[in-house]
Structures are given as C-alpha cells and as structure tokens.
Design an enzyme around this catalytic site. Structure first.
Site, short mmCIF file in Angstrom:
data_model
loop_
_atom_site.label_atom_id
_atom_site.label_comp_id
_atom_site.label_asym_id
_atom_site.label_seq_id
_atom_site.Cartn_x
_atom_site.Cartn_y
_atom_site.Cartn_z
N ASP A 172 0.86 -1.19 0.00
CA ASP A 172 0.00 0.00 0.00
C ASP A 172 0.89 1.24 0.00
O ASP A 172 1.67 1.45 0.94
CB ASP A 172 -0.90 -0.02 1.24
N ASP A 214 -2.77 2.48 -6.17
CA ASP A 214 -1.77 2.56 -5.11
C ASP A 214 -1.71 1.35 -4.18
O ASP A 214 -1.02 1.40 -3.16
CB ASP A 214 -1.99 3.83 -4.27
N GLU A 215 -2.39 0.27 -4.52
CA GLU A 215 -2.26 -0.92 -3.67
C GLU A 215 -2.51 -2.19 -4.47
O GLU A 215 -3.21 -2.19 -5.48
CB GLU A 215 -3.20 -0.86 -2.46
#
Length: 352
Positions: free
Chosen positions: A8, A103-104
């Site tokens: 993350d 983003d993860e």
C-alpha cells in the site's frame, strides 16, 4: 501455507506531488475537488492528517479543520505512470499480482525463489526499489491470507512493514476488532456489539448457526475471518465489474429539468467510458444515484441488456419524484454493472 504480501503506497497522490515539487513536502497538502464546486478530498499528506483531514471528506470541511491547507486538483497521468512503474517492480518477483487500485495490490510470492523464498525480504526489497527508483514510500503487510496481509500493511505506516506468521494468526486475532473485517461498518458493528461480539476472539466462542441466523451469508464470512480462514486466491486478471460517472454540483438543484439536463451530459461520458471496456455496450444492469443536501442518497437500478438513455432517465425521474421529498440534490451519478464474461458468451451464442 501461502505467502501473501499487500503493498500500500503512502498517501500516494500527495506523495507524487511532494516528490515533484519539494516545496509541498512539509506543508498540509490534499488532492481533491475545490470547495467552491463542493468537491471531496482524494488523499492528504501526513501534515494535513494531523489536522484531521481525511480522504472522502468534503473539501469545505477540510478547510475548516485546516485553513492553511494547500489543495491541488490532481494529475492522473502522473499517478498512472508511477503506478505502472510500481507494477513492473512487483513483476520482478511474481506474476501473481492483483491490483486493487493505482496505489495498492496483493502479491502471492509462495513460489517465488527471490530472496531465498522469504516473503519478508521480498517485501523489503520491493519497498526499497520503489524508494530508490521512484522516490516514493510504500508500506507492506505479509501474512498467509489476504485478509490479514491487508490489515498488517496498516500497522507500520508510513514506510514500514509488518509480518503475521502462521503461528501468530490466532494470538493476533484474539483482540482484533471486528470492525477491521471488510463489510463491518458502523451499523453491523452496533448489531454485533448488541450480541456481545466486539473482537474476533468473541466470534470464535460464538456458534456459527447463530451468526447465520443474525447475519445470513455474511455470518459465515465473519466466522471464517475470525478463525483465520480466507481462501480467496490472488486474481491477476481481476475483471472490472462496473463503470460509473457522477458529478457534485456547485449548488443544489430543485427542479427536474436541471437534473434531466445533467443526466444527458453524464450519459455521454458514461457511454464513452463504457465503449472503452465494452464496445458492444452490453451490460447486466444500469442505475442512477442521487445524493441530497443532507448527504443521504438513493440508488435505483434496472436489469437491462444494453446501455439505454431513455431507461436511465425513467429511473432518475422515478427516484426524483419518489425519494427526494423536496430536498435539494447535490450529486447525480450514473452507473452500469457489467455482464459476467461467461454469461455474455452464452448470451451471444443464444442471440446468434
């Protein structure tokens, strides 16, 4: 046991902006829509978070908490470029990558030979590569199951990692709040608390049959997660399930004609987006969302085979007159749910 890593990125959008403009690094910064247009915050850096600024917060509220907040509209192209580079780093270690957003992502490194097969060292190397190649930081969680890997990634933020080994699962779960289980929101948490259930340890002592009686199918999910069971595989080809567009209005609207004009505008954008993923425009359902000035909302859907503007207008018209109760409308959205690929193939055969 599997070796799952959840990576993350730390306040990703804001981090890209701070990297590209160091003047932003030590001041409260957020990415989002303007308060004049009644936007919301996408993400905020840690200086802004110290004032209570959070993602999904109305921008106007963010400025009340932090009047000196610097707000940027965001640069999606820059974020996508960084995300693609990060994905390339992941691919050096495993092909089993399930992106959840820009983003993860989840990674299954069970069969990876890198770093002597150590998931802990792989996560560390990935984070170091992201830092050296992109000048960004990431946090990671390592566990035998997806559910715990995601929770673990939150425990040493920012720029850290946390490991839950197979032997640590049961001790970790004993005091883990049930609110950490995806799907347990405020309402469900209150219902659980009324039954004396606050932690996963409490669920472990509670009969599965009672959970099923009170919560239906979700009762089994609660029971399984609380016992450290999560058999979901990493899905590299995670399919997009929906497409949607929405607009937050600068001023509330009170007349149907204004809503109708906005739906006409949003429909063009929805059709454009849908054609990129489904040129045939075949869908499973389509629907409309209206959010009112008191932040309550209604979502109405129809089962429909092909994107259809007339039907969307009819859905919206019904929602407007049956659910609005003379409240002003601050947001209008349109969305479609995509067909399951196997079902779509069968339908095409039937139609052919």
């Amino acid at each position: 046991m599997r070796k799952i890593i959840h990576v993350d990125m730390d306040c990703f959008f804001a981090a890209v902006e701070m990297r590209d403009d160091p003047r932003l690094r030590d001041i409260p910064l957020a990415i989002g829509g303007s308060k004049e247009r009644r936007g919301v915050i996408s993400t905020a850096n840690y200086p802004a978070r110290r004032y209570g600024v959070r993602s999904a917060m109305p921008t106007a509220m963010a400025f009340k908490l932090c009047p000196q907040l610097t707000l940027l509209p965001g640069r999606m192209a820059a974020y996508k470029e960084a995300s693609q580079h990060i994905r390339e780093i992941f691919a050096r270690y495993t092909p089993l990558i399930e992106p959840l957003s820009l983003d993860e992502a989840y990674l299954d490194v069970s069969d990876s030979l890198a770093c002597g097969g150590s998931a802990t060292l792989i996560a560390q190397e990935i984070r170091q590569s992201i830092a050296s190649e992109l000048n960004l930081t990431a946090s990671a969680g390592i566990a035998p199951i997806k559910f715990l890997a995601k929770i673990a990634s939150e425990l040493n933020k920012p720029n850290g990692q946390y490991v839950i080994t197979p032997n640590q699962i049961q001790p970790f779960l004993q005091d883990l709040p049930l609110s950490k289980i995806p799907g347990v929101g405020a309402v469900t948490a209150k219902r659980l608390q009324a039954l004396g259930l606050v932690t996963c340890g409490d669920i472990q002592k509670y009969p599965l049959a009672e959970l099923l009686k009170h919560f239906g199918k979700f009762g089994r999910v609660l029971w399984e997660r609380s016992h450290g069971i999560d058999e979901r595989e990493i899905s590299p080809d995670r399919l997009r399930k929906s497409v949607g567009v929405e607009k937050t209005l600068a001023e509330d609207i009170y007349d149907w004609e204004s809503c109708e004009a906005l739906i006409e505008e949003l429909y063009l954008e929805l059709e454009t987006r849908l054609r990129k993923v489904k040129p045939s425009l075949h869908i499973a359902r389509q629907g409309v969302k209206l959010k009112f000035h008191d932040f309550q909302q209604t979502t109405q859907e129809h089962t429909w085979p092909v994107l259809n503007k007339v039907d969307l207008l009819e859905i919206a018209h019904a929602a407007w007159h049956e659910r609005r109760a003379e409240r002003g409308v601050r947001l209008v959205g349109l969305h479609v749910t995509l067909l399951d690929p196997q079902l779509e193939r069968q339908l095409l055969l039937d139609w052919g």
